[in-house]
Design an enzyme around this catalytic site. Structure first.
Site, short mmCIF file in Angstrom:
data_model
loop_
_atom_site.label_atom_id
_atom_site.label_comp_id
_atom_site.label_asym_id
_atom_site.label_seq_id
_atom_site.Cartn_x
_atom_site.Cartn_y
_atom_site.Cartn_z
N GLY A 1 0.83 -1.30 0.01
CA GLY A 1 0.02 0.12 0.16
C GLY A 1 0.81 1.30 -0.18
O GLY A 1 2.02 1.31 -0.66
N ILE A 2 0.40 2.14 0.65
CA ILE A 2 1.06 3.63 0.78
C ILE A 2 2.52 3.75 1.31
O ILE A 2 3.16 3.98 0.61
CB ILE A 2 0.19 4.68 1.86
CG1 ILE A 2 -1.21 4.85 1.14
CG2 ILE A 2 1.00 5.96 1.86
CD1 ILE A 2 -2.08 5.48 1.87
N ARG B 1 6.05 -6.85 8.96
CA ARG B 1 5.73 -7.65 9.65
C ARG B 1 5.17 -8.92 8.88
O ARG B 1 5.36 -10.03 9.26
CB ARG B 1 4.37 -7.46 10.50
CG ARG B 1 4.57 -6.42 11.54
CD ARG B 1 3.40 -6.40 12.60
NE ARG B 1 2.03 -6.15 11.99
CZ ARG B 1 1.12 -6.17 12.56
NH1 ARG B 1 0.89 -6.55 14.05
NH2 ARG B 1 -0.11 -5.82 12.20
N ASP C 1 7.99 -5.34 14.69
CA ASP C 1 6.26 -5.10 15.18
C ASP C 1 6.64 -3.70 15.92
O ASP C 1 7.17 -3.69 16.86
CB ASP C 1 5.70 -6.01 15.80
CG ASP C 1 4.28 -5.99 16.31
OD1 ASP C 1 3.82 -4.78 16.15
OD2 ASP C 1 3.61 -6.91 16.58
N VAL C 2 5.94 -2.59 15.59
CA VAL C 2 6.18 -1.34 16.31
C VAL C 2 5.57 -1.34 17.64
O VAL C 2 5.55 -0.52 18.35
CB VAL C 2 5.66 -0.26 15.51
CG1 VAL C 2 6.41 0.04 14.06
CG2 VAL C 2 4.10 -0.30 15.36
N GLY D 1 0.12 0.81 10.09
CA GLY D 1 -0.98 1.25 10.90
C GLY D 1 -2.17 -0.32 10.52
O GLY D 1 -1.83 -0.80 9.49
N TYR E 1 -9.85 3.80 14.82
CA TYR E 1 -9.15 4.27 13.94
C TYR E 1 -9.06 5.82 13.97
O TYR E 1 -7.73 6.46 13.81
CB TYR E 1 -9.60 3.83 12.56
CG TYR E 1 -8.59 3.89 11.55
CD1 TYR E 1 -7.52 3.19 11.21
CD2 TYR E 1 -8.80 5.03 10.42
CE1 TYR E 1 -6.54 3.54 10.11
CE2 TYR E 1 -8.19 5.21 9.16
CZ TYR E 1 -6.85 4.54 9.15
OH TYR E 1 -6.09 4.69 8.11
N LYS F 1 -5.83 8.30 14.55
CA LYS F 1 -5.25 9.13 13.63
C LYS F 1 -5.31 10.69 13.79
O LYS F 1 -4.44 11.35 13.39
CB LYS F 1 -5.89 8.83 12.18
CG LYS F 1 -5.71 7.60 11.36
CD LYS F 1 -3.95 7.34 11.14
CE LYS F 1 -4.05 5.77 10.51
NZ LYS F 1 -2.54 5.86 10.15
#
Length: 246
Positions: free
Chosen positions: A25-26, A46, A60-61, A89, A152, A156
């Protein structure tokens, strides 16, 4: 005239960049664009893989020891992190009355606390170098809200307060902290929404289309650049106008 003007634009200074959540993704798009711009790029992941040429670091944060180990690996291979893109995220979408404590905790742990951990670890070397760029990937949902995304949206929105506090703390040391808020972007996640849902969201966007991953990556590239040295504490929407006024 055109060639002279082009020649006057300075080349980007190569930096060591760390993107969290860079396997898809992003995050993947950001890692690819920063690499193509000549930077030394590492990305945490991950599962899956990272783009060719990017240093992949499995981490893994939500686990402090893994964050520390990831930074140590990047520093050993590429040097101190000069540009941090906190992108990792997850979502656990459901309506409030069905949302479990685990749904809430998991999303906040990754999206907000994870960003805090990587920012804290990146800050000290940046302060010593008197240079640093921190870019936090938020979402238009953090400003607009979204039914079924209480966790979520909260995570954010929290990134904005975090980044602006860091901008005040670290600005005198040459470290900037900014937030990017993408809108609906064409990724595997939006592809799963279905054609009807995509048409509904597109109708709300003034530019009349979903964003591309590279729209977001280009904005990150700017915020990470020397040209953005006087930009800090900013919330930059990349949403086709969806969140105007927020």
């Amino acid at each position: 005239m055109t060639s002279t003007a082009a020649a006057a634009v300075p080349a980007a200074t190569p930096r060591t960049v760390l993107v969290t959540g860079g396997s898809k993704g992003i995050g993947r798009g950001i890692a690819e664009r920063m690499l193509a711009s000549g930077h030394r790029v590492a990305a945490t992941y991950r599962s899956g893989d990272v783009p060719a040429g990017v240093l992949g670091v499995r981490a893994d944060v939500t686990v402090p020891e893994q964050v520390e180990a990831a930074f140590a690996e990047v520093e050993s291979a590429l040097g101190s992190v000069e540009v941090l893109v906190a992108n990792a995220g997850i979502t656990r979408d459901t309506l409030l009355m069905r949302m479990s404590d685990e749904d809430w905790d998991a999303v906040l742990a990754t999206n907000l606390t994870g960003a805090f951990r990587v920012a804290r670890r990146a800050a000290r070397p940046m302060i010593r170098a008197r240079f640093g760029r921190m870019v936090f990937i938020s979402s238009v949902v953090g400003q607009l809200g979204s039914a079924g995304q209480v966790n979520y949206a909260a995570s954010k929105a929290g990134l904005v307060g975090m980044a602006r506090s860091l901008a005040r703390e670290l600005g005198s040391r040459g470290v900037t902290a900014n937030v990017l808020a993408p809108g609906f972007v064409e990724t595997d996640m939006t592809a799963e929404l279905g054609e009807a849902a995509v048409e509904k969201y597109t109708a709300q966007i003034p530019l009349g289309r979903l964003g591309a991953v590279d729209d977001v990556a280009a904005a990150v590239e700017f915020l990470a650049s020397d040209a953005a040295g006087y930009v800090t504490g900013a919330l930059l929407p990349v949403d086709g106008g969806l969140g105007m006024g927020h």
